[in-house]
Design an enzyme around this catalytic site. Structure first.
Site, mmCIF file in Angstrom:
data_model
loop_
_atom_site.group_PDB
_atom_site.id
_atom_site.type_symbol
_atom_site.label_atom_id
_atom_site.label_comp_id
_atom_site.label_asym_id
_atom_site.label_seq_id
_atom_site.Cartn_x
_atom_site.Cartn_y
_atom_site.Cartn_z
ATOM 1 C CE LYS A 140 4.758 -48.478 19.870
ATOM 2 N NZ LYS A 140 5.945 -49.307 19.950
ATOM 3 C CG HIS A 279 27.070 -10.923 -4.164
ATOM 4 N ND1 HIS A 279 26.079 -11.856 -4.376
ATOM 5 C CD2 HIS A 279 26.954 -10.010 -5.143
ATOM 6 C CE1 HIS A 279 25.396 -11.523 -5.453
ATOM 7 N NE2 HIS A 279 25.894 -10.405 -5.941
#
Ligand SMILES: NC(=O)c1ncn([C@@H]2O[C@H](COP(=O)(O)O)[C@@H](O)[C@H]2O)c1NC=O
Length: 519
Positions: A140, A279
């Site tokens: 922080k 595919h």
């Protein structure tokens, strides 16, 4: 953001994983940094003759409650959170010295709870409280404090300090990493405890996970889509996520999806095997004692039309002969194998665009959960692995040994074909695959057409169907094509009619009792 560099006057070191901490601490001291440290870390540094103050001496409070409270003190958190230039007076008033660097890695909750004999009490004692609190305070206040969670960053920090301190950009990056680390840590705890809530098994109330970006992709499934590849923190050995690219163009989204399908399928076979995927569906699969090259040739010959531009996976080291056979026959997007011989590398070097992936070896099929995103939600399921699969003979005639081997081969392939899946096979080679059709008989028709196109006879071949045959027409059609044995889950309302049709055509049939839909 400014580019001002942050010098470090005081650092707090509190690490469970102590690798690399001694030389790092030595370097810090040599650079004039004052060290504070918790019990175990302090003892190690002291033993190595490093100048260090124990946190307990600094706060005036002993570590207590078996380590539950060590650093949870205003002199520590005030030193981390105090805004330099703004909170200086209040810090001085309470004897709080600024702490400019925090080095913390947390109690190894994930490793501890992975062990089967880990009790809940032991897991709970391994929830780190003081460590994440310090990480959050430091992150922080990254304007004034640097925070480290990985030994991999020690070297970079020393280099930066030698250049006058850590830049704002570096501190911000480290702060983000600290919050990512805390998020992953808390996710692990929430998942572990959440799975123990009554009526939540085996899926907890929330699904928390973290993936790490391993690759930015050129584009997604289509060129107008952006894409990236993320991996689990510890991906399974032998998976697409750990594969090393030895050559070729950058991997695409479709390469990775199809590569995964091909690789997971080829892992099912014990003999040298080859799976060619297009595919996301296998279009040619073969296994044979005659070696990898022969397996490739049979997989290719099963459907050479579809193999064009395919993804080819092997379950043995890629050798030069097989690599050469591929180059002589087809355009290939990706080749994946546990490894590639020097000869294979030399052969493929002549086609530098071909992507070659070495995935390493694997132990057994991955058990991890399967996830599928839907609009606004996530479907989660366990892997399609079932210990209770049967091979019940339901017809008058039992399959011959050869037919049984082919049935099990075809069944393994069918599991990796999108539903409705129909696979025709013989002698360890697929002859025709019908994938992703909206009717099962439609898939059977297509499988037959693929075999005819490849000039492969279905006489004496077997058929696998990923779900039950709903009507006798599936058997009638199979019989017309020359199929001699069938494997399917069973379970249709009309099983009796299906079995009667099989008996009428002398077809042997196995029921597995387990379905393998794949979408
Ligand atoms: N309780 C606390 O105040 C506290 N402060 C730091 N720790 C952790 O203690 C570990 C280091 O302990 P040691 O230096 O005693 O080996 C680190 O994983 C650190 O995150 C704590 N332990 C657990 O919460």
């Amino acid at each position: 953001m400014t580019s001002s560099r942050l010098p470090i006057r005081r650092a707090l070191l509190s690490v469970s994983d102590k690798s690399g901490i001694v030389p790092f601490a030595q370097e810090l001291v040599a650079l004039g940094v004052e060290l504070l440290s918790t019990g175990g870390t302090f003892a190690l540094l002291k033993k190595e003759g490093i100048r260090v103050t124990e946190v307990a001496d600094y706060t005036g409070f002993p570590e207590m409650m078996g380590g539950r409270v060590k650093t949870l003190h205003p002199k520590i958190h005030g030193g981390l959170l105090g805004r330099r230039g703004e909170d200086d007076a209040v810090m001085a008033q309470h004897g709080i010295e600024p702490i400019d660097l925090v080095v913390v890695n947390l109690y190894p909750f994930a490793e501890v709870t992975k062990k089967d004999d880990c009790s809940l009490a032991h897991a709970i004692e391994n929830i780190d409280i003081g460590g994440p609190s310090m990480l959050r305070s430091a992150a922080k206040n990254h304007q004034s404090v640097a925070v480290l969670v990985r030994s991999a960053d020690y070297g970079g920090v020393i280099d930066a300090l030698k250049q006058g301190g850590l830049t704002q950009a570096m501190r911000f990056d480290l702060a983000v990493r600290a919050f990512e680390h805390c998020a992953a840590y808390d996710s692990g705890i929430a998942n572990y405890l959440g799975a123990r809530l009554p009526a939540q098994q085996p899926f907890a109330r929330t699904f928390n996970a973290q993936w790490h970006k391993s690759l930015d992709l050129r584009y997604g499934e289509n060129p107008h889509q952006q894409a990236a590849f993320y991996s689990e923190a510890q991906p399974p050995a032998g998976s697409i996520s750990v594969a090393r690219q030895r050559q070729g163009k950058a991997l695409s989204y479709n390469n990775i999806a199809d590569g995964d399908a091909a690789l997971e399928c080829v892992k099912c076979f014990d003999l040298p095997a080859c799976v060619i995927v297009k595919h996301a569906n296998p279009c040619g699969v073969a296994q044979t004692e005659e070696g990898l090259c022969e397996a490739y040739l049979r997989a290719f010959n099963a459907d050479s039309e579809s193999a064009f531009g395919g993804i080819i996976a092997f379950n043995r080291e890629l050798d030069g002969k097989t690599a050469q056979a591929i180059l002589e026959r087809q355009f290939v997007e990706v080749i994946i194998a546990p490894s590639a011989s020097e000869e294979a590398l030399t052969v493929l070097a002549s086609k530098p665009n071909i992507r070659l992936l070495e995935c390493g070896t694997w132990d057994k099929p991955a058990q991890s959960l399967e996830l599928k995103k839907v609009s606004g939600g996530l479907l989660v399921q366990t892997a399609d692995i079932c210990a209770d699969e049967q091979q019940n003979v339901v017809t008058t005639r039992a399959p011959s040994e050869q037919e049984r081997a082919d049935l099990l081969f075809a069944w393994k392939v069918a599991k990796f074909v999108k539903s409705n899946a129909v696979v025709y096979a013989k002698d360890g080679q697929t002859l025709g695959i019908g994938a992703g059709q909206t009717s099962r008989v439609g898939s059977a028709r297509i499988a037959g057409e693929r075999a005819a196109l490849a000039g492969l006879s279905l006489k004496g071949a077997v058929m696998a169907s990923d779900a039950f045959l709903p009507f006798a027409d599936g058997i009638e059609r199979a019989a017309e094509q020359g199929i001699s044995a069938v494997i399917q889950p069973g379970g249709s309302m009309r099983d009796n009619e299906v079995i009667a049709a099989a008996n009428a055509h002398q077809i042997a049939m196995l029921f597995t009792g387990v379905r393998h839909f794949r979408h």
